[in-house]
Design an enzyme around this catalytic site. Structure first.
Site, PDB file in Angstrom:
ATOM      1  N   SER A  70      35.929  35.694  -6.982  1.00  0.00           N
ATOM      2  CA  SER A  70      36.575  34.480  -7.489  1.00  0.00           C
ATOM      3  C   SER A  70      37.869  34.839  -8.206  1.00  0.00           C
ATOM      4  O   SER A  70      37.988  35.924  -8.795  1.00  0.00           O
ATOM      5  CB  SER A  70      35.644  33.757  -8.467  1.00  0.00           C
ATOM      6  OG  SER A  70      36.336  32.719  -9.151  1.00  0.00           O
ATOM      7  N   TYR A  98      30.675  34.153 -15.811  1.00  0.00           N
ATOM      8  CA  TYR A  98      31.043  34.089 -14.393  1.00  0.00           C
ATOM      9  C   TYR A  98      32.222  35.016 -14.093  1.00  0.00           C
ATOM     10  O   TYR A  98      32.193  35.786 -13.129  1.00  0.00           O
ATOM     11  CB  TYR A  98      31.391  32.648 -14.025  1.00  0.00           C
ATOM     12  CG  TYR A  98      31.764  32.442 -12.582  1.00  0.00           C
ATOM     13  CD1 TYR A  98      30.870  32.739 -11.563  1.00  0.00           C
ATOM     14  CD2 TYR A  98      33.001  31.914 -12.234  1.00  0.00           C
ATOM     15  CE1 TYR A  98      31.208  32.530 -10.231  1.00  0.00           C
ATOM     16  CE2 TYR A  98      33.345  31.694 -10.912  1.00  0.00           C
ATOM     17  CZ  TYR A  98      32.448  32.003  -9.912  1.00  0.00           C
ATOM     18  OH  TYR A  98      32.785  31.788  -8.596  1.00  0.00           O
ATOM     19  N   LYS A 141      32.248  38.282 -11.658  1.00  0.00           N
ATOM     20  CA  LYS A 141      33.114  38.346 -10.476  1.00  0.00           C
ATOM     21  C   LYS A 141      34.168  39.441 -10.617  1.00  0.00           C
ATOM     22  O   LYS A 141      34.567  40.067  -9.630  1.00  0.00           O
ATOM     23  CB  LYS A 141      33.773  36.983 -10.228  1.00  0.00           C
ATOM     24  CG  LYS A 141      32.814  35.915  -9.738  1.00  0.00           C
ATOM     25  CD  LYS A 141      32.094  36.307  -8.452  1.00  0.00           C
ATOM     26  CE  LYS A 141      31.328  35.121  -7.852  1.00  0.00           C
ATOM     27  NZ  LYS A 141      30.543  35.500  -6.651  1.00  0.00           N
TER      28      LYS A 141
END
Length: 263
Positions: free
Chosen positions: A147, A160, A164
């Protein structure tokens, strides 16, 4: 051979995780259209059946594996499933992952560790199981779906983005270990119009704000990512390993600002 022939993967076999919908389904279909048989896995059988229907409509075979891909033993088994179903394995797309936003002080150690597990450990489990099977033939290609938030900073994305970001560097490190016979690359994905963004898709004001905060002034579509997956997986991308393709509309910061106040 024309340049388009370099995107063909006839006779190859791919495993795609999270393939019931969204990026995973689009990637599985793209690989099938380019000639591959596919093993597709997710939790929801009905969604997998729909992906399989599309794969079979373009003349390829789909082998369904209903599994909880947060469990490393289940995700690891997909490599053996590919060999059992089709006799080989050439391509892996580590698409499963994701973590909900949280404020800094609400991000517990357990939440952070679970984010790492779901986004990195599962990819490692499948990749390490796939590589020995890939080496039985000519090698292979692994594509990790990362991401843009693994590269840029924004409030609320600590777990997150950390996971990532780790997946991106994992890709760079593993590419060194696996060269030259197995290539590993990643895609830094931006805001893609999938069910994960249902709240955005149904709110015109929110969608417009995200589009205006994106240099290319639109949300991505799943085929934007599927095309990158095919490029990285096919002979067209054969001189790439350890690369991170930025398929995010030009973002230099998150285009979804979460309403998180100062501490």
């Amino acid at each position: 051979m024309t340049i388009l022939d370099r995107f063909r993967i006839d006779g190859q076999v791919a495993v795609v995780t999270g393939a019931g919908r969204g990026i995973g389904a689009a990637s599985a279909l793209a690989l099938a259209e380019a000639g591959a048989e596919v093993v597709i896995s997710a939790r929801t059988e009905d969604q997998l059946k729909e992906t399989a229907r599309q794969v079979e409509a373009v003349g390829r075979q789909a082998h369904l594996v209903v599994a909880d891909l947060n469990e490393v033993d289940q995700v690891r088994g997909l490599a053996d499933a590919a060999k059992a179903a089709f006799g080989r394995l050439d391509i892996v797309v580590n698409n499963v992952g994701g973590t909900m936003p949280r404020t800094y002080l609400d991000t517990s150690v357990g939440f952070l560790e679970r984010a790492f597990h779901f986004n990195v450990s599962t990819a490692h489990a499948l990749s390490t199981s796939a590589v020995p099977i890939m080496l039985e033939n000519d090698g292979g290609s692994i594509v990790n779906i990362a991401s843009v938030v693994g590269k840029v900073a924004g409030r609320g994305y600590l777990a997150y983005g950390t996971a990532k970001g780790a997946l991106i560097h994992y890709t760079e490190l593993a590419a060194e270990d696996l060269a030259p016979r197995v290539r590993m690359n990643a895609i830094a994905v931006g805001s893609i119009a999938t069910s994960a963004l249902d709240i955005v898709m149904s709110n015109d004001e929110m969608r417009t704000g995200i589009e205006q905060a994106t240099p290319l002034r639109r949300l991505g579509v799943t085929d934007d990512i599927a095309a990158a997956v095919l490029y990285l997986a096919s002979p067209a991308g054969s001189y790439l390993t350890g690369a991170v393709l930025d398929v995010h509309g030009g973002l230099q910061q998150p285009n979804m600002s979460l309403p998180i106040p100062d501490l």
